[in-house]
Design an enzyme around this catalytic site. Structure first.
Site, PDB file in Angstrom:
ATOM      1  CG  HIS A 152      -1.715   1.226   1.442  1.00 18.01           C
ATOM      2  ND1 HIS A 152      -3.085   1.241   1.312  1.00 18.01           N
ATOM      3  CD2 HIS A 152      -1.367   2.483   1.804  1.00 18.01           C
ATOM      4  CE1 HIS A 152      -3.533   2.457   1.578  1.00 18.01           C
ATOM      5  NE2 HIS A 152      -2.498   3.236   1.885  1.00 18.01           N
ATOM      6  CD  GLU A 153       1.695   3.546   3.759  1.00 20.71           C
ATOM      7  OE1 GLU A 153       1.831   4.611   3.111  1.00 20.71           O
ATOM      8  OE2 GLU A 153       0.729   3.342   4.505  1.00 20.71           O
ATOM      9  CG  HIS A 201       0.209   6.165  -0.940  1.00 17.11           C
ATOM     10  ND1 HIS A 201      -0.942   6.718  -1.469  1.00 17.11           N
ATOM     11  CD2 HIS A 201      -0.166   5.592   0.231  1.00 17.11           C
ATOM     12  CE1 HIS A 201      -1.964   6.482  -0.653  1.00 17.11           C
ATOM     13  NE2 HIS A 201      -1.518   5.797   0.375  1.00 17.11           N
ATOM     14  CE1 TYR A 219      -4.455  10.090   0.548  1.00 11.24           C
ATOM     15  CE2 TYR A 219      -4.844  11.702   2.281  1.00 11.24           C
ATOM     16  CZ  TYR A 219      -4.744  10.393   1.874  1.00 11.24           C
ATOM     17  OH  TYR A 219      -4.946   9.376   2.772  1.00 11.24           O
ATOM     18  CD  GLU A 223      -5.283   6.223   1.508  1.00 14.71           C
ATOM     19  OE1 GLU A 223      -5.291   5.030   1.858  1.00 14.71           O
ATOM     20  OE2 GLU A 223      -4.289   6.945   1.658  1.00 14.71           O
ATOM     21  CG  ASP A 260     -10.501   9.819   5.895  1.00 15.01           C
ATOM     22  OD1 ASP A 260      -9.555  10.519   6.256  1.00 15.01           O
ATOM     23  OD2 ASP A 260     -10.399   8.605   5.582  1.00 15.01           O
ATOM     24  CG  HIS A 283      -8.163   6.225   4.856  1.00 19.83           C
ATOM     25  ND1 HIS A 283      -7.763   7.485   5.244  1.00 19.83           N
ATOM     26  CD2 HIS A 283      -7.027   5.492   4.702  1.00 19.83           C
ATOM     27  CE1 HIS A 283      -6.443   7.516   5.325  1.00 19.83           C
ATOM     28  NE2 HIS A 283      -5.971   6.321   5.003  1.00 19.83           N
TER      29      HIS A 283
END
Length: 372
Positions: free
Chosen positions: A189-190, A193, A204, A213, A272, A274
């Site tokens: 995931h990271e 990005h 974002y 996300e 948000d 997410h």
């Protein structure tokens, strides 16, 4: 996004702060590539050594390391000089992990600081191999350069983030269990990005933030399946191995996390990122696996649809190729859900033809999450 100063009380509150891309580099993070105990120029042409790692989450795994002649380092010259550092519970700098015998992590528990480094080093290598072997991408930025990972980031910070300014990923530890956040899906995931920043550059905020996300979750999940690890088996949950009170997010039925949306609605961009990522995560699951009850790797799923339709999936391999092609060649920083539908349809047409079954199922999966 900023980091929490103490552990959130539940996965519902953690959702707003965890697994996010950092868009502004902090002054302390700026030292990440300048205060390490090694340089990045002395071993770029040398072959790697093969070590054995005992991880917290993935069992006993092979590690590509570098021998200095007197010790081994968690440095992988076969994957762009990837390095893994111990942040020593600080938020700046770090120390390159070294070991005398190339056997890392003790018994694979948080009591041994190396074990978190094993998880990060292994998962970062898997992510490199996935992008190169499956999607033809040479490194996170596409330039053949590896990333720096730092574990034990901060003190009691159950957080993880990608810092684009130094091309580094940072992983804290859960204060309840002591376990690192550097699992296969979270690392994937990271690092994704970083891929997003180097391709579409999705903003974002608003609907692009939700798609940002979602993309990190989609590729992170695909990386976990790609690893084919018998301890951390592939699933459609995010962060399920870290916390004792359940996964942070899920793909098959996003709203079951108590935070995300299953379907698109006009207000999705006010949420948000997410929570706003839910419909895209759901789309990917439906495209890959289809709707209704099923069991995958001994885990039961039952994915609903907005319109009650019954969908057949096209498989994860095709689904991820479509999403990545859309990301890398069709999406821009302002892509919203409607444009994401168009982008993935164009990607499906590019890869499989405009009259293909894959094209039709992309359209049907978007309709099933109320993106028309």
């Amino acid at each position: 996004m900023t980091h929490p100063t103490s552990a959130p009380s539940s996965p519902r509150t953690r959702l707003a702060v965890l697994l996010a891309a950092v868009t502004v580099m902090t002054a302390t993070a700026a030292t990440a590539t300048t205060t390490t105990t090694t340089t990045t120029t002395t071993a770029t042409a040398a072959p790697g050594s093969t070590g054995t790692g005992h991880s917290q989450h993935a069992g006993t795994v092979p590690l590509t390391t570098y021998s200095t002649g007197s010790a081994y380092q968690l440095r992988d010259t076969t994957r762009g000089n990837q390095r893994t550092l111990d942040a020593m519970n600080q938020t700046g700098g770090g120390t390159l992990f070294t070991d005398p015998d190339n056997d890392w992590g003790g018994t694979g528990t948080p009591a041994n600081r190396q074990s978190a480094g094993v998880d990060a080093h292994y998962a970062t290598a898997v992510t490199w191999d996935f992008y190169k072997g499956v999607l033809g991408r040479n490194g996170i930025r596409g330039d053949g350069v590896g990333v720096t990972s730092r574990v034990h980031y901060g003190s009691n910070q159950p957080n993880a983030f990608w810092d684009p300014s130094c091309s580094c990923a940072n992983y804290g530890d859960d204060p309840t269990t002591g376990r690192t956040l550097a699992t296969l899906d979270i690392v994937g995931h990271e690092l994704t990005h970083g891929v997003i920043a180097a391709t579409a550059g999705l903003a974002y905020s608003g609907e692009p933030g939700g798609l940002n996300e979602a993309t990190a979750d989609i590729l992170g999940t695909s990386i976990e399946f790609f690893a084919d690890n018998t301890t951390d088996v592939g699933d459609y949950f995010i962060g399920e191995r870290v916390f004792t009170d359940g996964p942070l997010r899920r793909m098959d039925h996003p709203s079951l996390d108590g935070h995300s949306r299953d379907y698109w609605s006009r207000d999705i961009g006010t949420l948000d990122p997410h929570a706003a990522s839910g419909p895209a995560r759901h789309f990917f699951y439906l495209l890959a696996e289809g709707s209704g009850p099923k069991e995958i790797n001994k885990i039961s799923y039952d994915s609903p649809t907005y319109d009650g339709s019954k969908l057949l999936g096209i498989g994860r391999d095709k689904a991820v190729r479509i999403w990545y092609r859309a990301l890398s060649s069709r999406m821009t920083s302002t892509t919203d859900y409607a444009r994401a539908r168009t982008a993935t349809l164009m990607a499906a047409a590019d890869l499989y033809g405009p009259g293909s079954a894959e094209y039709g199922r992309v359209a049907a999966a978007w309709t099933a999450v109320n993106v028309r």
